[in-house]
Design a protein around this motif. Sequence first.
Motif, PDB file in Angstrom:
ATOM      1  N   SER A   1      -0.205   6.789   2.431  1.00 23.66           N
ATOM      2  CA  SER A   1      -1.442   7.319   3.001  1.00 23.66           C
ATOM      3  C   SER A   1      -2.414   6.183   3.311  1.00 23.66           C
ATOM      4  O   SER A   1      -3.148   6.231   4.304  1.00 23.66           O
ATOM      5  N   ASP A   2      -2.400   5.144   2.466  1.00 19.87           N
ATOM      6  CA  ASP A   2      -3.285   4.016   2.735  1.00 19.87           C
ATOM      7  C   ASP A   2      -2.881   3.297   4.005  1.00 19.87           C
ATOM      8  O   ASP A   2      -3.725   2.859   4.782  1.00 19.87           O
TER       9      ASP A   2
ATOM     10  N   SER B   1      -7.807   3.592  11.122  1.00 23.39           N
ATOM     11  CA  SER B   1      -9.161   3.070  11.311  1.00 23.39           C
ATOM     12  C   SER B   1      -9.124   1.817  12.177  1.00 23.39           C
ATOM     13  O   SER B   1     -10.029   1.576  12.976  1.00 23.39           O
ATOM     14  N   ARG B   2      -8.023   1.041  12.044  1.00 23.11           N
ATOM     15  CA  ARG B   2      -7.898  -0.128  12.912  1.00 23.11           C
ATOM     16  C   ARG B   2      -7.778   0.299  14.374  1.00 23.11           C
ATOM     17  O   ARG B   2      -8.359  -0.330  15.262  1.00 23.11           O
TER      18      ARG B   2
ATOM     19  N   VAL C   1      -9.043   3.048  15.677  1.00 19.90           N
ATOM     20  CA  VAL C   1     -10.367   3.481  16.133  1.00 19.90           C
ATOM     21  C   VAL C   1     -11.231   2.254  16.451  1.00 19.90           C
ATOM     22  O   VAL C   1     -11.895   2.192  17.496  1.00 19.90           O
ATOM     23  N   GLY C   2     -11.179   1.281  15.547  1.00 18.49           N
ATOM     24  CA  GLY C   2     -11.955   0.062  15.788  1.00 18.49           C
ATOM     25  C   GLY C   2     -11.536  -0.614  17.075  1.00 18.49           C
ATOM     26  O   GLY C   2     -12.372  -1.042  17.876  1.00 18.49           O
ATOM     27  N   ALA C   3     -10.207  -0.667  17.285  1.00 21.75           N
ATOM     28  CA  ALA C   3      -9.723  -1.315  18.505  1.00 21.75           C
ATOM     29  C   ALA C   3     -10.151  -0.532  19.741  1.00 21.75           C
ATOM     30  O   ALA C   3     -10.524  -1.123  20.768  1.00 21.75           O
TER      31      ALA C   3
ATOM     32  N   GLN D   1       0.824  -1.183   0.000  1.00 22.45           N
ATOM     33  CA  GLN D   1       0.000   0.000   0.000  1.00 22.45           C
ATOM     34  C   GLN D   1       0.862   1.238   0.000  1.00 22.45           C
ATOM     35  O   GLN D   1       2.006   1.224   0.448  1.00 22.45           O
TER      36      GLN D   1
ATOM     37  N   PHE E   1      -4.168   5.242   6.751  1.00 24.73           N
ATOM     38  CA  PHE E   1      -5.618   5.083   6.842  1.00 24.73           C
ATOM     39  C   PHE E   1      -5.991   3.772   7.516  1.00 24.73           C
ATOM     40  O   PHE E   1      -6.813   3.734   8.443  1.00 24.73           O
ATOM     41  N   VAL E   2      -5.347   2.683   7.065  1.00 21.44           N
ATOM     42  CA  VAL E   2      -5.691   1.381   7.628  1.00 21.44           C
ATOM     43  C   VAL E   2      -5.341   1.324   9.107  1.00 21.44           C
ATOM     44  O   VAL E   2      -6.152   0.897   9.944  1.00 21.44           O
TER      45      VAL E   2
END
Lengths: 337, 386
Positions: free
Chosen positions: A27-28, A35-36, A38-40, A24, A31-32
């Motif tokens: 920036s990707d 967001s991971r 935040v999810g965690a 990737q 991003f991953v």
Amino acid sequence: MSTAVRTEDPALLAATPRRLSSNQSGSDKVFVVLSRTVGATVLAITGGIGFFLALQAFPTLRRYGLSFFTETQWQPEADVIGIASVLVGTATVALVAMTVAFPLALAMALFIVEYAPARLRSSLVALVDLMAAVPSIIYGLWGFFLLQPHASNVAHWLQTYAGFLPFFRVDADAHAAMWEQSRYTASAFVAGLAVAMMAMPMACAVMRQVFSQTPLGEREAALALGSTRWGMIRTVVLPFGRGGIIGGTMLGMGRALGETIAVVLIISPSFDLKFRPLEVGTNTVSALIAGRFGEASPSQLSALLTAGFVLFLITLVVNTFAALIVANSRSGAGTDI
Amino acid sequence: MTTVTPTLTITPTRERSRPGADESPRTWVRSLEDLPATAEPQRRRTLSTSTAQDRMVVLGSLVSAPALAWLVCFRLLPWGTVLAFALTGFVLFLAIVTVTTAALTPGPAVADRLAAALITGGAALVGIALVSTVVFTFARGAAVLPHLNTFTQDMAGVGPRDPLDRGGVLHAIVGSLIQVGIAIVVTVPLALGTAVFMTEVGGRFARVVRTVVEAMTALPSIVAGLFIYTVLLLQLGVPRSGFAAAMALSVMMLPIIARAADVVLRVVPGGLREASLALGASRWRTVWHVVLPTARPGLATALILGIARGIGETSPVLLTSGASSFLVVNPFIGSMNSLPLFIFSAVRSGEPVYIQRGFAAAVILLAIVLILFVVARRLARPANGR
């Protein structure tokens, strides 16, 4: 001969396929990872609550054992703590609520999908959604101030004419010259009516959605065979929407089980193990928590948290089953009857 | 090609059923001149789901049922209340419709009319219930609302029996807005981020997160409040304050909004994502410029309905915020009132004037929820207009 043996051609070697990479870009990656994270975080918060509640159950259950589920009284000063009566009360309120809410939700859903004029339909959908958005305390006020006087009349009427049924019994003389209205107020029946107003829109929304997905071909086939509108509903819409009916009702019941403030406003707390919804006095798990958290010591708090955890587990099981039933219902999956 | 005798201008079905017409051909071409000159210009039949007889039956039942119910309730039996009258009237209406229809039409129609009457009656009851809730709240609060001090003053130094031109619910309004504001700031980025993670990144870990988040939507709000009360107030020593209440609201709202946003993001067509990726956009740009804008109306609806749910929720606030009677703007110091909590304590006080104030607060709360709801509907409309 149409095939040719390809010889090694140095000129072609330069044209080897580009190396594909699934790496990737920077920036990707950010991003991953972000967001991971935040999810965690959310997992930690929400899962942490569940874990914390479960953890609180241990000392309580070690102290009181199974009697926590069989004892009816909640008397921390006498070291007697149990949730049998509040569980029964919770179930009673939820049962009354669903007895009222289920037929109303079904009627409203069928009315919106089948009977209402097309131009009214979207406003009726909005009406049901609005009912779901009205705060529970407003329904509490409605139930307490507007509904209760009438509901006690209905309760008295039910006792007078159907008092031989065990669940319509009230510990008061129905035929007295001046019947004691206070015996018929602040009951699980009145609380259930107010809670029904909150459970109804949830159940109705699910039912309506499923009903409106009924295949048009099957509807028209039933009508073309000479069915009446009700015949079409009975043979096509209701069998198709069975999963939605059951699932929606259970979702509504999940809401009814956890409802607090309307119940606290209406009921007068009592700890009798009884199934007499018309009679004054009942208690639910959430009303117990709202009433007792203030003066609770740490160990009593963990008992209250355990009660809350039990309520959460019940709601969770009900909601999970509801979601499974809705997901597995036949939603536009061909024509198998 | 066969010619047609003048008698064959009638319809083929009737022709075939005639015994003497066996030798006539089954298909033919009919020339226009064969049509009888007297044929009426064809008119469209008016289609209707009910006949005049149906309408008369309903009308007659609507007249006779209340009359009979009045006789039963107020003359024959001791049930003289409005509610009994309405219920008896409805039951009698069903009975009269059934009996009349049974006398006039065959079996299936009876069940059809009865079901229609029942379903319409049930829907009407739901409508009455909602309208009565709203109207009742407004009617009971109406006496207070003309006193503008309701919106500009707090209850500092105002006793429960003081007249309505003193004191107000400003502190509750401000408290509610502050608490929900903090809750929004905390939950919305987390919930949206989680929803994006669950739909756009995926993987096994995302499934775990989704399962847990969906499970936590079952958490009763009072338990969320009790959790914050135990952890934040008792174990960490945070005082009763607006901040604690906002945390309780956040814990309650987070799974609800995350789940709703997840549902909205999941229905974004995959083709849009693939088109964006095929044009060379990175995943991050795809999410930011394609997925989120596409889902914006739905996301806004999910957020606003979650907020409406949060602002009206009493039980978490009851456990965590404490109830001040004066305006508090700092959410970290001192207890802070909010609209649901003010309503709750007001109607429990038993003082008629104070209860009226509670209803005024209920009107304000209901108005806020109605406004949020209308805004949500407005935002959702483009998505529905497909």
